[in-house]
Design a protein around this motif. Structure first.
Motif, PDB file in Angstrom:
ATOM      1  N   GLU A   1       0.840  -1.199   0.000  1.00  0.00           N
ATOM      2  CA  GLU A   1       0.000   0.000   0.000  1.00  0.00           C
ATOM      3  C   GLU A   1       0.876   1.250   0.000  1.00  0.00           C
ATOM      4  N   ILE A   2       0.400   2.287  -0.654  1.00  0.00           N
ATOM      5  CA  ILE A   2       1.163   3.529  -0.736  1.00  0.00           C
ATOM      6  C   ILE A   2       0.906   4.363   0.513  1.00  0.00           C
ATOM      7  N   ALA A   3       2.008   4.815   1.108  1.00  0.00           N
ATOM      8  CA  ALA A   3       1.868   5.758   2.227  1.00  0.00           C
ATOM      9  C   ALA A   3       1.537   7.134   1.672  1.00  0.00           C
TER      10      ALA A   3
ATOM     11  N   VAL B   1       7.572   5.032  -4.714  1.00  0.00           N
ATOM     12  CA  VAL B   1       8.412   4.380  -5.718  1.00  0.00           C
ATOM     13  C   VAL B   1       8.449   2.862  -5.519  1.00  0.00           C
ATOM     14  N   TYR B   2       8.614   2.412  -4.280  1.00  0.00           N
ATOM     15  CA  TYR B   2       8.821   0.984  -4.035  1.00  0.00           C
ATOM     16  C   TYR B   2       7.661   0.105  -4.495  1.00  0.00           C
ATOM     17  N   PRO B   3       6.419   0.537  -4.350  1.00  0.00           N
ATOM     18  CA  PRO B   3       5.334  -0.319  -4.872  1.00  0.00           C
ATOM     19  C   PRO B   3       5.415  -0.510  -6.394  1.00  0.00           C
TER      20      PRO B   3
ATOM     21  N   ARG C   1       5.921  10.271 -13.305  1.00  0.00           N
ATOM     22  CA  ARG C   1       5.661  11.503 -12.537  1.00  0.00           C
ATOM     23  C   ARG C   1       4.903  11.178 -11.260  1.00  0.00           C
ATOM     24  N   LEU C   2       5.486  11.590 -10.131  1.00  0.00           N
ATOM     25  CA  LEU C   2       4.815  11.398  -8.849  1.00  0.00           C
ATOM     26  C   LEU C   2       4.006  12.622  -8.437  1.00  0.00           C
TER      27      LEU C   2
ATOM     28  N   ASN D   1      -0.805   5.912  -9.052  1.00  0.00           N
ATOM     29  CA  ASN D   1      -1.287   4.553  -8.767  1.00  0.00           C
ATOM     30  C   ASN D   1      -0.192   3.575  -9.178  1.00  0.00           C
ATOM     31  N   PRO D   2       0.463   2.893  -8.210  1.00  0.00           N
ATOM     32  CA  PRO D   2       1.638   2.084  -8.538  1.00  0.00           C
ATOM     33  C   PRO D   2       1.351   0.933  -9.498  1.00  0.00           C
ATOM     34  N   GLN D   3       0.235   0.234  -9.319  1.00  0.00           N
ATOM     35  CA  GLN D   3      -0.047  -0.880 -10.206  1.00  0.00           C
ATOM     36  C   GLN D   3      -0.373  -0.402 -11.610  1.00  0.00           C
TER      37      GLN D   3
END
Length: 552
Positions: free
Chosen positions: A8-10, A47-49, A121-122, A145-147
């Motif tokens: 999950e994204i923090a 980034v990590y997800p 882009r974040l 959205n990482p996925q």
């Protein structure tokens, strides 16, 4: 490989305590194509997800620095080396990364080494003026959205950076990568069917000692694979496993008891160096068929069987020594070996199959040992340069006999009692030949390619003339078939372009197809009106002359 799902994204971009999804130093092997990740550690919760998704779900090879920027005073040499050796750079753009001196240095080094950029882009941060020209025209992926970002990236990232090997237990089932070099892990005991089929960029592959079997068509069509070492533990190579590997030059097989499936190396057209284990007992059908670059091979000392078409169309093969252990040369084994000048057969050989040396067009002489008990039809069909087939006097089943020409070294092949004429060498210089009056059958393709033959006398002992018996006897002018003959098989006189006349009695009641294909259009067939040959000629528009009219 980890089976973990993306985290999950923090929501807080400054959150620090997000564990690294994987250790890049442990995951990457030397030589692996990989993606270098440039990002701010302040953004690792975002980034990590994405990296986790690309690594675990899509099997990309990724390298990133999990260390914190805080307290680091200079740009480490390791980062520079990684950028220089990477395939591409994945840049996560954010307020923090665009203000980071370390990300800036990574971008500069990547630019100096002409590495392609892929951008996520974040946030909506604009590029610094110094990077606007370099990065401004590159399409950026939304990273909120990482996925979703991972799914978008997997369609654009270089495919050669994907994980190469997919396992199901100890079976390597497939390869989802297009890199040049692959080293299979020791966790694999089997390579599944078609696992690497059609991989066009694979050049080198290393098998571990754990590999017990290589499945059928597993490397078929890997047209850039250059060298193969099959380890001691490998007990089986499946059919067509390396078929059509047209750049393969060297093959080494180590297991003494290995089973190599049919057509395993068929059409490996540049294969030159083949090293087989001495304990190999069978070479199955078509294993080296159409290996046109193969000039020489030493056959294993324990070999017993050469399977059908095993070396067919090995058109560069110049000589072959069949070990004394071989008992059977199957059909068409050396068919089309057009440079084969020497073949050595030893005592112990029992069977020579149909067409075994067909179209060995420069082969001049063959000696058949005493042990041979079965020679099938058309063994020497198309051997244009063959002038002698000599049989050991001790052979109980076959014999050879000199032709009639005084001082001739040419031997004709018969069965032991000379009731069957099996082969008349194509390069015999004599123009006339009288078939011995013991002969009952002129075998299939017996006189094929005897281009010097202009006259043959067939005695009234002969009952049948086999398929292609006089095919391509281009100087044969006239033939008289005795009334003892009842059958003339397919293509018996095909390609006899000089044949002007042939006498065929009404005793011949069976005709095959294409008996006179390729003969002179002016060919005249002398026969009786209403006979089987008369009907045959009318149906095939062949000129006939009726014998009663000739006699009249």
């Amino acid at each position: 490989m980890s089976d973990s799902k993306p985290m999950e994204i923090a929501l807080d971009p400054n959150f620090k305590d997000v564990p690294a999804p994987f250790d890049p130093k442990k995951e990457l092997r030397e030589g692996d194509p990989f993606i270098f990740v440039s990002y701010s550690h302040h953004n690792k919760a975002q980034v990590y997800p994405v990296l986790d998704y690309l690594h675990n779900e899509k099997k990309f090879h990724i390298w990133y620095d999990p260390a914190m920027e805080c307290g680091v005073q200079d740009f480490r040499d390791e980062l520079r080396r990684k950028i220089e050796s990477c395939t591409a750079v994945l840049l996560f753009v954010s307020k923090e990364s665009m203000s980071s001196i370390y990300c800036g240095m990574e971008i500069i080094v990547a630019q100096e080494n002409q590495k392609p950029f892929y951008i996520v882009r974040l946030d909506k941060t604009e590029y610094p003026p110094a990077f606007e020209i370099l990065l401004g025209k590159i399409h950026a992926i939304d990273g909120t959205n990482p996925q979703a970002a991972g799914r978008d990236l997997k369609d654009v990232l270089p495919p050669e950076t994907m994980e190469r090997l997919i396992y199901e237990g100890n079976v390597l089932t497939s390869c989802e990568h297009y890199g040049a070099t692959i080293e299979i892990g020791k966790e694999a005991s089997f390579i599944g069917d078609s696992a690497f089929h059609g991989n066009l960029t694979l050049e080198n592959i290393s098998f571990p000692e754990t590999i017990r079997a290589i499945g059928k068509e597993s490397f078929r069509g890997c047209t850039n694979l250059t060298e193969i070492l099959i380890p001691y533990a490998t007990e089986r190579i499946g059919e067509s496993a390396f078929r059509d590997c047209t750049s393969l030059k060297k093959l080494v097989v180590q297991n003494q008891c290995i089973k190599i499936g049919e057509r395993a190396f068929e059409n490996c057209s540049t294969l030159e160096d083949v090293q087989l284990p001495e304990g190999l007992t069978e070479i199955y059908g078509g294993v080296f068929n159409s290996c046109r670059g193969l000039k020489h091979i030493t056959l294993p000392k324990m070999l017993t069987v050469l399977g059908e078409s095993a070396f067919s169309d090995c058109s560069s093969l110049t000589d072959i020594d069949i070990p004394a252990s071989v008992t059977k040369i199957d059909d068409l084994v050396f068919n089309g070996c057009t440079k084969l000048t020497t073949i050595t057969l030893h005592e112990g050989l029992k069977k020579i199959g149909k067409g075994a040396f067909k179209n060995c067009s420069v082969l001049e002489e063959v000696e058949i040992p005493a042990s041979v008990s079965l020679i099938n039809d058309a063994v020497f069909r198309g051997c244009k340069a063959l002038f002698s087939i000599k049989v050991s006097p001790k052979n109980k089943h076959y014999k050879s006999e000199l032709t009639c020409l005084e001082g001739s070294r040419s031997h004709v092949l018969f069965n032991k009692n000379k009731s069957i004429l099996l082969a008349y060498p194509g390069a015999v210089v004599e123009q006339d030949y009288t078939v011995p009056d013991s002969v009952v059958t002129i075998s299939d393709w017996a006189f094929c390619e005897a281009r010097n033959l202009s006259k043959v006398i067939i005695p009234d002992s002969v009952q049948s003339i086999g398929e292609g018996a006089f095919c391509n006897c281009t100087n044969l002018l006239r033939v008289s078939i005795p009334d003892s003959v009842t059958q003339i098989d397919d293509c018996a006189f095909r390609g006899c372009s000089g044949l002007k006349e042939i006498h065929i009695p009404s005793s011949v009641v069976e005709f095959g197809w294409g008996v006179f294909d390729g003969c002179d259009e002016q060919l005249k067939v002398y026969c009786e009106m209403g006979s089987a040959i008369d009907t045959y000629c009318k149906g095939n528009r062949i000129n006939t002359v009726y014998l009663d009219k000739v006699e009249a």
